[in-house]
Design an enzyme around this catalytic site. Sequence first.
Site, PDB file in Angstrom:
ATOM      1  N   CYS A   1      47.510  40.816 -30.094  1.00  0.00           N
ATOM      2  CA  CYS A   1      46.412  40.890 -29.112  1.00  0.00           C
ATOM      3  C   CYS A   1      46.951  40.992 -27.690  1.00  0.00           C
ATOM      4  O   CYS A   1      46.445  41.761 -26.874  1.00  0.00           O
ATOM      5  CB  CYS A   1      45.505  39.668 -29.245  1.00  0.00           C
ATOM      6  SG  CYS A   1      44.600  39.594 -30.808  1.00  0.00           S
TER       7      CYS A   1
ATOM      8  N   GLU B   1      39.370  34.018 -28.652  1.00  0.00           N
ATOM      9  CA  GLU B   1      40.482  34.842 -28.150  1.00  0.00           C
ATOM     10  C   GLU B   1      40.278  36.228 -28.731  1.00  0.00           C
ATOM     11  O   GLU B   1      40.518  36.459 -29.913  1.00  0.00           O
ATOM     12  CB  GLU B   1      41.829  34.233 -28.564  1.00  0.00           C
ATOM     13  CG  GLU B   1      43.001  34.809 -27.789  1.00  0.00           C
ATOM     14  CD  GLU B   1      43.893  35.677 -28.618  1.00  0.00           C
ATOM     15  OE1 GLU B   1      43.643  36.908 -28.655  1.00  0.00           O
ATOM     16  OE2 GLU B   1      44.841  35.157 -29.220  1.00  0.00           O
TER      17      GLU B   1
ATOM     18  N   THR C   1      36.594  41.781 -30.031  1.00  0.00           N
ATOM     19  CA  THR C   1      35.489  41.437 -29.143  1.00  0.00           C
ATOM     20  C   THR C   1      34.162  41.569 -29.877  1.00  0.00           C
ATOM     21  O   THR C   1      33.255  40.733 -29.701  1.00  0.00           O
ATOM     22  CB  THR C   1      35.515  42.328 -27.892  1.00  0.00           C
ATOM     23  OG1 THR C   1      36.744  42.096 -27.181  1.00  0.00           O
ATOM     24  CG2 THR C   1      34.358  42.017 -26.961  1.00  0.00           C
ATOM     25  N   ALA C   2      34.019  42.572 -30.725  1.00  0.00           N
ATOM     26  CA  ALA C   2      32.785  42.730 -31.504  1.00  0.00           C
ATOM     27  C   ALA C   2      32.568  41.527 -32.418  1.00  0.00           C
ATOM     28  O   ALA C   2      31.443  41.016 -32.544  1.00  0.00           O
ATOM     29  CB  ALA C   2      32.832  44.023 -32.309  1.00  0.00           C
TER      30      ALA C   2
END
Length: 469
Positions: A277, A243, A223-224
């Site tokens: 993930c 994603e 996410t970062a």
Amino acid sequence: METYDALLASIAPAPGTGRTIFDPATGGAVGEAPVHDLDYLERAVAAAVAAQPAWAALGHDARSAALLKAADAVERSAEELAQLLSREQGKPLNGPNARFEVGACVAWLRATAGLPLEPETIVDDGETRAELHYRPIGVVGAIGPWNWPMMIAVWQLAPALRMGNAGVVKPSGNTPLSVLALVKVLNEELPEGILSVVSCGREVGARLTDHPAIGKIMFTGSTAGGRAIIKSSADTVKRLTLELGGNDAGIVLPDADPKAIAQDVFWGAFLNTGQTCAALKRLYVHDSIYDAVCEELTAVAKAMPMGNGLDENNVLGPLQNKAQYDVVANLVEAAKASGARVLLGGNPDASQPGFFYPTTLVADIDNDNPLVAEEQFGPALPIIRYSTIDEAVEKANGLDVGLGASVWSADLKAAREVAARIQAGTVWINRHGAVDPRIPFGGAKQSGYGVEFGVEGLKALGVPQVING
């Protein structure tokens, strides 16, 4: 088809210009990867810009035929690619691992080539006729991770190419050899300039995300990392498919059969040694069957051999890198310090070479424990008790991520009702993480936006155009 040594030599840089890639299972050298600079990236992008119009002009049928030939090329080199992947990434050859990943590349190329995409008639009432078409974007930049380096590269590139775009792919610095070899094989059947790979560091990679000639970025990662791409792509108003990280919840309803679901729950959590993930990363189990689920899951986990991926007997491998090993080890230690009960594992052998962390199951753990609240991305699964369905759903939805989730039950209707309440891009029933090239896949909340796969995934690699009249 080339031998393994010939394939590795074909992607090697000039002597003294590359960097050594090491095997996470042994610490031994796998090979040398090039270190491409900004000038190399500029040449790759320029070649893609020059080649793309002719590729687009071929039309869907011809491009699909080329993808089918590319799939055949990957299939011819499947064992060599799997051997390289196992050495570089660490995943075993057998089980749902290296050979499985290369096979998935073949299957995804073929499935993407076969997806229908016809113009859509939006209005045709005798006075107005409007059709919706999808045109190529131009050049697509694909940035991939180290956990499924080959498969995710194909997930990104196959629809991009099918839609008439050219592609420039940047692999993870941890697993560049796998993607370099894959692209080399794909290019045996693709026109020159249409697909290139840039093996580079962060500075050159950042240029890919703000390059004015790149029309879209496909990114799979943290996410970062996704936030950084959003910022760097803003000035050129790039299209994005992201994603991002997940911390997928699974909810086991009280009517589930613990023995019947144990194997599927295990692989939902421990596929690729947990480095996925959309793996199951926190399991919520009803009080009435909690102990039985823990017992059955422990029995399955004990039977799964872990070790060097080139050993045909193993189905679990090492963590791919030391940083990820440390994340898993620290989270498990925090769980142990809190008083959580370790059912299996949690005791790595420091004398063993490689980044092996044992298969670990942790029970009687609080929902706010870091092992539950943070994405472990490794072979450690927390199992949390719940008493009511409302409580389980609230806990499952309590984080700011929502890539996938699952519900486990003998009652399909009840499972679907619970699934509809979960905030996630995909909710599986009685399985977890099963992706399909025909079915759209994408995240909710901070797990990203945009979809991949299926016809909707194809559309995401095109620019919608309405012809009105």
